[in-house]
Design a protein around this motif. Structure first.
Motif, PDB file in Angstrom:
ATOM      1  N   HIS A 428       0.817  -1.209   0.000  1.00  0.00           N
ATOM      2  CA  HIS A 428       0.000   0.000   0.000  1.00  0.00           C
ATOM      3  C   HIS A 428       0.851   1.259   0.000  1.00  0.00           C
ATOM      4  N   GLN A 429       1.826   1.318   0.903  1.00  0.00           N
ATOM      5  CA  GLN A 429       2.602   2.549   1.031  1.00  0.00           C
ATOM      6  C   GLN A 429       3.401   2.869  -0.229  1.00  0.00           C
ATOM      7  N   ILE A 430       4.015   1.868  -0.823  1.00  0.00           N
ATOM      8  CA  ILE A 430       4.897   2.123  -1.955  1.00  0.00           C
ATOM      9  C   ILE A 430       4.136   2.215  -3.273  1.00  0.00           C
ATOM     10  N   ASN A 431       3.228   1.306  -3.510  1.00  0.00           N
ATOM     11  CA  ASN A 431       2.527   1.271  -4.791  1.00  0.00           C
ATOM     12  C   ASN A 431       1.266   2.128  -4.764  1.00  0.00           C
ATOM     13  N   SER A 432       0.316   1.751  -3.928  1.00  0.00           N
ATOM     14  CA  SER A 432      -0.990   2.412  -3.950  1.00  0.00           C
ATOM     15  C   SER A 432      -0.918   3.874  -3.533  1.00  0.00           C
ATOM     16  N   HIS A 433      -0.076   4.173  -2.555  1.00  0.00           N
ATOM     17  CA  HIS A 433      -0.030   5.529  -1.998  1.00  0.00           C
ATOM     18  C   HIS A 433       1.077   6.374  -2.625  1.00  0.00           C
ATOM     19  N   LEU A 434       2.327   6.001  -2.404  1.00  0.00           N
ATOM     20  CA  LEU A 434       3.439   6.829  -2.873  1.00  0.00           C
ATOM     21  C   LEU A 434       3.458   6.959  -4.394  1.00  0.00           C
ATOM     22  N   LEU A 435       3.475   5.835  -5.086  1.00  0.00           N
ATOM     23  CA  LEU A 435       3.610   5.883  -6.545  1.00  0.00           C
ATOM     24  C   LEU A 435       2.353   6.405  -7.229  1.00  0.00           C
ATOM     25  N   ARG A 436       1.234   5.770  -6.948  1.00  0.00           N
ATOM     26  CA  ARG A 436       0.032   6.014  -7.746  1.00  0.00           C
ATOM     27  C   ARG A 436      -0.701   7.304  -7.391  1.00  0.00           C
ATOM     28  N   THR A 437      -0.341   7.935  -6.295  1.00  0.00           N
ATOM     29  CA  THR A 437      -0.924   9.249  -6.024  1.00  0.00           C
ATOM     30  C   THR A 437       0.169  10.317  -5.938  1.00  0.00           C
ATOM     31  N   HIS A 438       1.072  10.211  -4.981  1.00  0.00           N
ATOM     32  CA  HIS A 438       2.065  11.280  -4.791  1.00  0.00           C
ATOM     33  C   HIS A 438       2.962  11.493  -6.009  1.00  0.00           C
ATOM     34  N   LEU A 439       3.625  10.449  -6.461  1.00  0.00           N
ATOM     35  CA  LEU A 439       4.597  10.632  -7.535  1.00  0.00           C
ATOM     36  C   LEU A 439       3.928  10.980  -8.857  1.00  0.00           C
ATOM     37  N   LEU A 440       2.796  10.361  -9.151  1.00  0.00           N
ATOM     38  CA  LEU A 440       2.100  10.700 -10.389  1.00  0.00           C
ATOM     39  C   LEU A 440       1.514  12.098 -10.314  1.00  0.00           C
ATOM     40  N   ALA A 441       1.005  12.496  -9.158  1.00  0.00           N
ATOM     41  CA  ALA A 441       0.478  13.854  -9.012  1.00  0.00           C
ATOM     42  C   ALA A 441       1.577  14.884  -9.254  1.00  0.00           C
ATOM     43  N   GLU A 442       2.797  14.581  -8.812  1.00  0.00           N
ATOM     44  CA  GLU A 442       3.912  15.508  -9.054  1.00  0.00           C
ATOM     45  C   GLU A 442       4.236  15.590 -10.538  1.00  0.00           C
ATOM     46  N   VAL A 443       4.190  14.479 -11.223  1.00  0.00           N
ATOM     47  CA  VAL A 443       4.428  14.479 -12.672  1.00  0.00           C
ATOM     48  C   VAL A 443       3.384  15.344 -13.369  1.00  0.00           C
ATOM     49  N   PHE A 444       2.113  15.147 -13.024  1.00  0.00           N
ATOM     50  CA  PHE A 444       1.058  15.950 -13.642  1.00  0.00           C
ATOM     51  C   PHE A 444       1.279  17.436 -13.365  1.00  0.00           C
ATOM     52  N   VAL A 499      13.349   0.945  -3.586  1.00  0.00           N
ATOM     53  CA  VAL A 499      13.470   1.278  -5.008  1.00  0.00           C
ATOM     54  C   VAL A 499      13.079   0.087  -5.869  1.00  0.00           C
ATOM     55  N   THR A 500      13.447  -1.109  -5.435  1.00  0.00           N
ATOM     56  CA  THR A 500      13.050  -2.313  -6.171  1.00  0.00           C
ATOM     57  C   THR A 500      11.541  -2.395  -6.291  1.00  0.00           C
ATOM     58  N   LEU A 501      10.853  -2.168  -5.191  1.00  0.00           N
ATOM     59  CA  LEU A 501       9.400  -2.248  -5.193  1.00  0.00           C
ATOM     60  C   LEU A 501       8.782  -1.116  -6.006  1.00  0.00           C
ATOM     61  N   LEU A 502       9.371   0.074  -5.938  1.00  0.00           N
ATOM     62  CA  LEU A 502       8.872   1.185  -6.747  1.00  0.00           C
ATOM     63  C   LEU A 502       8.991   0.871  -8.233  1.00  0.00           C
ATOM     64  N   LYS A 503      10.116   0.325  -8.655  1.00  0.00           N
ATOM     65  CA  LYS A 503      10.307  -0.030 -10.069  1.00  0.00           C
ATOM     66  C   LYS A 503       9.282  -1.064 -10.503  1.00  0.00           C
ATOM     67  N   ARG A 504       9.113  -2.096  -9.712  1.00  0.00           N
ATOM     68  CA  ARG A 504       8.136  -3.134 -10.061  1.00  0.00           C
ATOM     69  C   ARG A 504       6.729  -2.552 -10.117  1.00  0.00           C
ATOM     70  N   SER A 505       6.429  -1.674  -9.194  1.00  0.00           N
ATOM     71  CA  SER A 505       5.089  -1.091  -9.151  1.00  0.00           C
ATOM     72  C   SER A 505       4.828  -0.254 -10.396  1.00  0.00           C
ATOM     73  N   LEU A 506       5.814   0.553 -10.804  1.00  0.00           N
ATOM     74  CA  LEU A 506       5.626   1.371 -11.995  1.00  0.00           C
ATOM     75  C   LEU A 506       5.409   0.504 -13.230  1.00  0.00           C
ATOM     76  N   SER A 507       6.115  -0.612 -13.307  1.00  0.00           N
ATOM     77  CA  SER A 507       5.960  -1.489 -14.469  1.00  0.00           C
ATOM     78  C   SER A 507       4.576  -2.119 -14.525  1.00  0.00           C
ATOM     79  N   SER A 508       3.869  -2.104 -13.394  1.00  0.00           N
ATOM     80  CA  SER A 508       2.528  -2.697 -13.369  1.00  0.00           C
ATOM     81  C   SER A 508       1.423  -1.666 -13.574  1.00  0.00           C
ATOM     82  N   VAL A 509       1.780  -0.384 -13.587  1.00  0.00           N
ATOM     83  CA  VAL A 509       0.764   0.659 -13.740  1.00  0.00           C
ATOM     84  C   VAL A 509       0.290   0.707 -15.189  1.00  0.00           C
ATOM     85  N   THR A 510      -1.013   0.714 -15.351  1.00  0.00           N
ATOM     86  CA  THR A 510      -1.606   0.901 -16.676  1.00  0.00           C
ATOM     87  C   THR A 510      -2.583   2.063 -16.609  1.00  0.00           C
ATOM     88  N   TYR A 511      -2.862   2.626 -17.762  1.00  0.00           N
ATOM     89  CA  TYR A 511      -3.827   3.729 -17.816  1.00  0.00           C
ATOM     90  C   TYR A 511      -5.172   3.277 -17.263  1.00  0.00           C
TER      91      TYR A 511
END
Length: 736
Positions: A428-444, A499-511
């Protein structure tokens, strides 16, 4: 005498007001006003936070239809910044002209703004830089001289354009006054002598690209904004003073309580489950109290996959994975059901934590920690309850990797669920929360701020959803996931595993996984009962979609307008490249070709930055405030055989006192709404001056209020109210 009524609105945000001197000039087709200081009847400024102040600017005769206004802020004894939102001017003829501003003015330069034209397909541009060279022998007498090493730089806004065509994005005029003298006219813009005009770009645009610069924090994860220190962030994206103070005080108060209790640095294990109640005696919520009482129950364990803080993992199971050899005898010993039939009927569900497989677990206080990659099978019973029926804690079946069942001993089954809950915390913390909301929101946000003018329709729609995001993400990188960050030090996936988990999580993100209607359908969860994240989320998506469709549809009447808009294409191009690392398999668009594509993507952005973040963030302390329900790390490996666990081994497995306390402190801090919270749909009116978009804003706000009322009524009948997607509790942006 022709009197013009000038109404100036200052943002309600903290630190938006100013005590500096504000000057205005009205420029019309038939003339212009004097450079006039705006003062109230007592000769004082009226630009405090949230102020809406009206002044009179007089001209000898009417200056005709207004073309633009020029604003200038001159320092007082204590210079500060000013964040105006709009200016409205009522002419002697009764016409009203609206000028959207919504920018932070930090200097003493002249800013020029054109009217927020209501004609579809046209909008004003924000700044125009004129670099005016003085005579070779002499100096300029312009009152607003901005000489910098032999040149003067005056800033003006202006220009209108149609979607996709930016003929006057920035106009640079290098102008030499007539030979033999200088102009004394304050607003002289005569293009005499040598002249250099540059179209479609220039210093201001380049400056924005330098300020909002991409940075690769770590290979294989979304890029962020380049900033070595908080002071590198522009003032317009930083916390307000009061927000900053409150954030620090909340963190300090939590740590102070922990130190007073002697827990923050303790390496001792918990000896008694009831002792954990004393970690935060004063910090309790209704749900955290409920969790403390019911955390051992199977029904509550399963409930959290639907309505806890990580509702995006569970999916309907139509065929068992090859590495999860569950049999009917294991899960349905009475013979009343079979896995095959229940899967055909859509009653079997799976949670697979395969992303965690092989992730190197952390070492905390010199002690190796353990992080599993479990598989969890759940069954929807005839009375519509979701219940866990099997847990395998590692991905590869083996004799030392038993499948745990509800029929096992109390502590075998409870220990297995504890390992699942710990895995869920890290996923949850790395994929659902950090990556899919915080990091993507910063990109946007970064792509918007570096590529899209402030008066562009896209900026108007999205600006409110970028508030504080760059600041909070800088703090996350600096204090949570840095080498000395709390998450790095105390979570089982901290350190190398992060970082390993972040990389794997990003590879699983789809539109499609970012768009809740598509995601729910793909996971086969349309008909699951008591799934409030889905129910509220789908309604929110539809409300946001109608709002976005209405506003953007006002500006983009056809697909060609979208395809020809360079700003839109740059925005999505940067997102694809820097957010999703140019991975075509994500399904993220690389460009926009239709209005429909644009509307859906912008809807996803708003939903991600507001509703989705609320769903995965707000309840962290509710479900993590009782540590055994959400262990941040675990100290012993899972049992290799059944019948070897006890209450003592369970207590030895749970994180030590210091790890528990620090983890709970972070969850408390991140779950606590700030006093300057801005709810979803609020403040949008400051970005829209046009009549039709303003109508859609009001309709949007009205639909959100209606949904909020419906959710409150429903929640009255629930044992555990689901409040995280109540619009009243959703912040406009990723701000915490």
């Amino acid at each position: 005498m022709a009197d013009y009524q000038v109404t100036v609105s200052t943002s309600y945000l903290d630190d938006a007001g100013t005590c500096d001197y504000v000057f205005i000039k009205l420029v019309g087709k038939d003339g212009e006003s004097e450079h006039t200081r705006l003062m109230d009847s007592k000769g004082e400024s009226s630009f405090i936070r949230g102020a809406v102040s009206t002044f009179t600017v007089s001209c000898p005769v009417s200056i005709g239809k207004l073309v633009r206004i020029e604003l200038e802020k001159q320092p007082s004894q204590n210079p500060d910044e000013w964040f105006p939102t709009k200016v409205e001017v009522k002419s002697p003829e009764g016409d009203t002209f609206k000028f959207p501003l919504y920018c932070c003015i930090t200097d003493s330069e002249v800013y020029s703004f054109r009217e927020g034209i209501e004609e579809p397909g046209k909008w004003p541009f924000e700044k125009l830089f004129a670099v005016i060279l003085p005579p070779e022998e002499g100096t300029s007498n312009f009152p607003s001289d901005r000489r910098q090493t032999g040149t003067r730089e005056l800033r003006f806004g202006g220009g209108t354009e149609e979607p996709g065509k930016r003929p006057f994005q920035k106009l640079f005029a290098g102008i030499l006054p007539p030979e033999g003298g200088t102009s004394n006219f304050p607003s002289d813009r005569r293009q005499t002598g040598r002249r250099e005009l540059r179209f479609g770009g220039g210093t201001d645009w380049n400056q924005r690209e330098k300020v909002y610069c991409w940075h690769e924090h770590a290979e294989g994860i979304p890029h962020c904004m380049k900033a070595k220190d908080l002071s590198d962030l522009p003032p317009e994206v930083q916390f307000s003073f009061s927000k900053d103070v409150e954030f620090k005080l909340t963190a300090a108060a939590g740590l102070a309580e922990l130190y007073l209790n002697g827990l923050a640095d303790s390496r001792e294990n918990w000896l008694d489950i009831d002792a954990i109640k004393g970690v935060f005696r004063s910090k309790r919520t209704d749900i955290s109290d409920y969790v403390q009482k019911h955390w051992k129950e199977d029904a509550f364990f399963a409930y959290q996959f639907l309505n806890g803080v990580n509702p995006i993992l569970i999916r309907r199971c139509s065929a068992l994975p090859d590495n999860f050899p569950v049999t009917d005898d294991m899960v349905f010993p009475s013979g009343h059901f079979s896995l095959e039939n229940e899967m055909e009927n859509g009653n079997i569900f799976l949670c697979d934590y395969k992303r965690l497989d092989g992730v190197k677990a952390n070492i905390i206080n010199g002690k190796q920690q353990y992080l599993m990659a479990p598989l969890v099978l759940l069954h929807k019973t005839p009375d519509d309850k979701l219940m866990p029926i099997a847990i395998q804690l590692k991905q590869t079946p083996a004799e030392d990797n038993p499948i745990f069942l509800p029929t096992d001993s109390e502590y075998d089954w409870l220990t297995a669920k504890i390992f699942v809950r710990s895995a869920d915390f890290n996923e949850h913390q790395i994929n659902s929360h950090l990556l899919r909301t915080h990091l993507l929101a910063e990109v946007f946000a970064v792509s918007l701020l570096r590529n899209v003018p402030r008066t562009h329709p896209l900026y108007k729609v999205l600006a409110a959803h970028t508030r504080y995001t760059l600041h909070i993400n800088f703090l996350a990188r600096d204090r949570l996931i840095s080498k000395t960050g709390v998450f790095t030090k105390f979570a089982s996936s901290g350190g190398e595993g992060l970082v390993t988990l972040l990389k794997r999580s990003l590879s699983s993100v789809t539109y499609s996984s970012l768009c809740i209607p598509d995601d729910i359908a793909e996971r086969g969860l349309r008909e699951v009962p008591n799934f409030y994240y889905r129910d509220d989320g789908l309604k929110l998506w539809d409300i946001i979609h109608r709002y976005v469709q209405g506003v953007l549809g006002f500006y983009y009447k056809n697909n060609d307008a979208v395809k020809e808009d360079d700003d839109l294409q740059k925005w999505i191009g940067d997102i694809f490249e820097h957010g999703f690392l140019s991975q075509e398999g994500t399904g993220i668009p690389q460009s926009f070709t239709t209005v429909e594509e644009l509307v859906k993507f912008v809807t996803m952005v708003i939903f991600t930055c507001s509703a989705q973040h609320s769903a995965v963030n707000t309840g962290q302390y509710d479900y993590g405030g009782w540590m055994p329900n959400t262990p941040i790390s675990l100290q012993l490996p899972p049992p290799k055989t059944k019948g070897t666990t006890s209450e003592a081994t369970m207590m030895q497995t749970l994180p030590d006192m210091g790890t528990t306390a620090n983890g709970m402190a972070v969850m408390w801090l991140l779950s606590k709404p700030s006093f300057d919270f801005v709810g979803l749909g609020k403040s949008l009116e400051y970005h829209h001056s046009e009549e039709i978009p303003s109508h859609y804003v009001k309709a949007f706000q009205g639909e959100l209020q209606t949904l909020s009322a419906c959710i409150k009524i429903r929640n009255k009948s629930l044992k555990i109210p689901y409040t995280y997607l109540d619009p009243e509790n959703i912040e406009n942006s990723v701000a915490i």
